[in-house]
Design an enzyme around this catalytic site. Structure first.
Site, short mmCIF file in Angstrom:
data_model
loop_
_atom_site.label_atom_id
_atom_site.label_comp_id
_atom_site.label_asym_id
_atom_site.label_seq_id
_atom_site.Cartn_x
_atom_site.Cartn_y
_atom_site.Cartn_z
CG ASP A 95 55.65 69.74 58.12
OD1 ASP A 95 56.81 70.20 58.06
OD2 ASP A 95 54.86 69.99 59.05
CG HIS B 94 52.49 71.89 60.90
ND1 HIS B 94 53.79 71.44 61.08
CD2 HIS B 94 52.05 72.29 62.11
CE1 HIS B 94 54.12 71.58 62.37
NE2 HIS B 94 53.09 72.09 63.01
CB SER C 43 53.29 74.64 65.20
OG SER C 43 52.59 73.41 65.21
#
Length: 372
Positions: free
Chosen positions: A209, A211, A302
Site C-alpha cells: 500500500d 500508506h 489520506s
C-alpha cells in the site's frame, strides 16, 4: 495449444507442398484478433465516456477512465489480466503508477518522479510560502500550528527497493523541507528518525500500500504529542481519556495491487493489517453546557482520513483530548487546509492547536484546486 500441436503445425507449414494460404493464415488471424479487439474497444460506450473533474497529475483521471472501460469493453478484464501477467512474468513490472520492489514490496511511482530541479524547487517554495500563510491565519485565531512531515516509504524502507533507485536529487528533500518549516517558527518533529528507530517493532508502512500502518501512525502521533507538550507546556487542552483496541481478524489491504492485475495467487500478496479502533473512556472535559470541547484539529490527506490507519485515534490517545478530523483524501495537503481556513468550523470554534499532516511525496505536486 499443446507443444505437440505447435510442432505439427510448424512442420506442415514448412513442407514445400503446403498450400500458400496456410503460410499467412496465422499472421492473418493475429491481425484480425488485434483489429477486432481494437474495434470493440473504441466503439464501446466506456471508451467514449471521458471523466470530468478528475486530477490528471495524480493518476485519478486514468484510473477513473479505466474503471469506466471495465463495464463497457467486452473481454477487457481477461485481456488486462493477460497483459498484466505477461508484463509481470517477463519484466517483473507493474502497470504505470507502481514499482515492484523486492520481497513482495510495492512502491508508488510518485516517490521516484521529478520534473527538473528548478521546477521542483519552485513548487516546494510555494508550499513553504503557504505554510507561512497558514501559520499567520491560525495565529490570528489564537491557534498554534504543528506540521507532521510524513517521510516517503522509499526513505523508510530503501532495503526493499530491489533494482530501483530514488533519484539523487530527492536525497535532501525531506530534511530541507522540515528544517525550512521549523525555521518559520512552526514545530515539525523529525518523524523519519523516529520511524527508523522503531522499525524492529513491525512494518511501519504497508508492504503493498502507499500508506503507513497503524503502528507507523501511532509512533508519529506519540512523537507529535511529545513535541506539543515540550513546545507549549502551558497549553490547556480539555482532558479526555481514550483507549485503542485492534481487530481480532486481520484485514487484507494494498492500494498498489491495482497496478498488478494478476491471477489469484500470483505476484505479491495483499498485506494484512489489524485495524485499530479508539474509543473514549470515562467522562469528557465538557463545556459549560456539558458539550464536549474539541480544541485540536487534524488537517491532511489520506494518511489522516483513512480510518484503517487510525492516525486520528492515536492522536486522541496520545494527547489525552478529542480531535476534530478535517482531512480530505485525494487532494494533497494544501487543498484540505485551504478549505479548513475558509470553514465555518474554524470561525465558530477556533481550536487551540492544528496538526497539519504533509506527506513528502506530495511536495513537488500541485493540484489544480490549489490555485483556486
Amino acid at each position: 495449444m499443446t507443444e505437440f500441436a505447435q510442432d505439427t503445425l510448424k512442420n506442415n507449414i514448412d513442407q514445400p507442398g503446403t498450400p500458400a494460404v496456410l503460410r499467412w493464415m496465422p499472421g492473418a488471424f493475429l491481425i484480425a484478433a488485434v483489429v477486432t479487439g481494437a474495434a470493440l474497444t473504441l466503439t464501446s460506450k466506456g471508451a467514449r465516456d471521458f471523466p470530468k473533474d478528475q486530477e490528471v497529475v495524480t493518476g485519478k483521471w486514468a484510473h477513473t477512465y479505466e474503471t469506466g472501460l471495465d463495464a463497457g469493453v467486452p473481454f477487457r478484464d481477461p485481456a488486462v489480466k493477460l497483459w498484466g501477467t505477461t508484463n509481470y512474468r517477463l519484466f517483473g513490472e507493474a502497470r504505470e503508477g507502481a514499482l515492484v520492489g523486492a520481497d513482495g514490496w510495492l512502491y508508488t511511482s510518485e516517490e521516484f518522479e521529478t520534473t527538473d530541479t528548478v521546477t521542483d524547487a519552485r513548487e516546494v517554495q510555494k508550499k513553504l510560502a503557504f505554510v507561512r500563510e497558514v501559520r499567520d491565519a491560525l495565529a490570528a485565531q489564537g491557534a498554534h500550528l504543528i506540521v507532521a512531515v510524513i517521510p516517503a516509504k522509499t526513505r523508510v524502507y530503501p532495503e526493499h527497493l530491489g533494482a530501483y533507485k530514488v533519484p539523487a536529487v530527492k536525497a535532501a528533500l525531506y530534511e530541507q523541507f522540515r528544517e525550512s518549516v521549523t525555521a518559520l517558527g512552526v514545530p515539525a518533529p523529525d518523524l523519519l528518525q523516529v520511524l527508523q528507530q522503531h522499525k524492529a517493532q513491525g512494518n511501519l508502512f504497508v508492504r503493498t500500500d502507499t500508506h503507513w500502518t497503524p503502528l507507523g501512525a501511532k509512533i508519529a502521533a506519540d512523537t507529535l504529542a511529545k513535541t506539543v507538550r515540550e513546545t507549549w507546556p502551558t497549553l490547556d487542552l480539555p482532558e479526555v481519556s481514550f483507549e485503542t483496541t485492534s481487530s481480532a481478524a486481520p484485514q487484507k489491504t494494498g492500494d498498489l495491487l491495482r497496478y498488478l492485475p494478476l491471477p489469484a495467487g500470483e505476484g505479491p500478496q495483499a498485506a494484512e493489517v489489524h485495524v485499530p479502533t479508539t474509543t473514549q473512556v470515562g467522562e469528557s472535559g465538557g463545556g459549560l453546557l456539558g458539550d464536549a470541547e474539541v480544541s485540536v484539529t487534524l488537517v491532511g490527506t489520506s494518511y489522516s482520513a483513512i480510518k484503517d490507519w487510525n492516525f486520528e485515534g492515536a492522536l486522541k490517545e496520545a494527547l489525552h483530548t478529542d480531535v476534530l478530523n478535517a482531512a480530505d483524501p485525494g487532494k494533497g495537503p494544501v487543498v484540505p487546509m485551504r478549505a479548513y481556513l475558509k470553514s465555518q468550523a474554524l470561525k465558530d470554534a477556533p481550536p487551540k492547536l492544528v496538526i497539519w499532516e504533509i506527506p513528502e511525496r506530495f511536495l513537488r505536486f500541485q493540484y489544480p484546486e490549489e490555485s483556486r
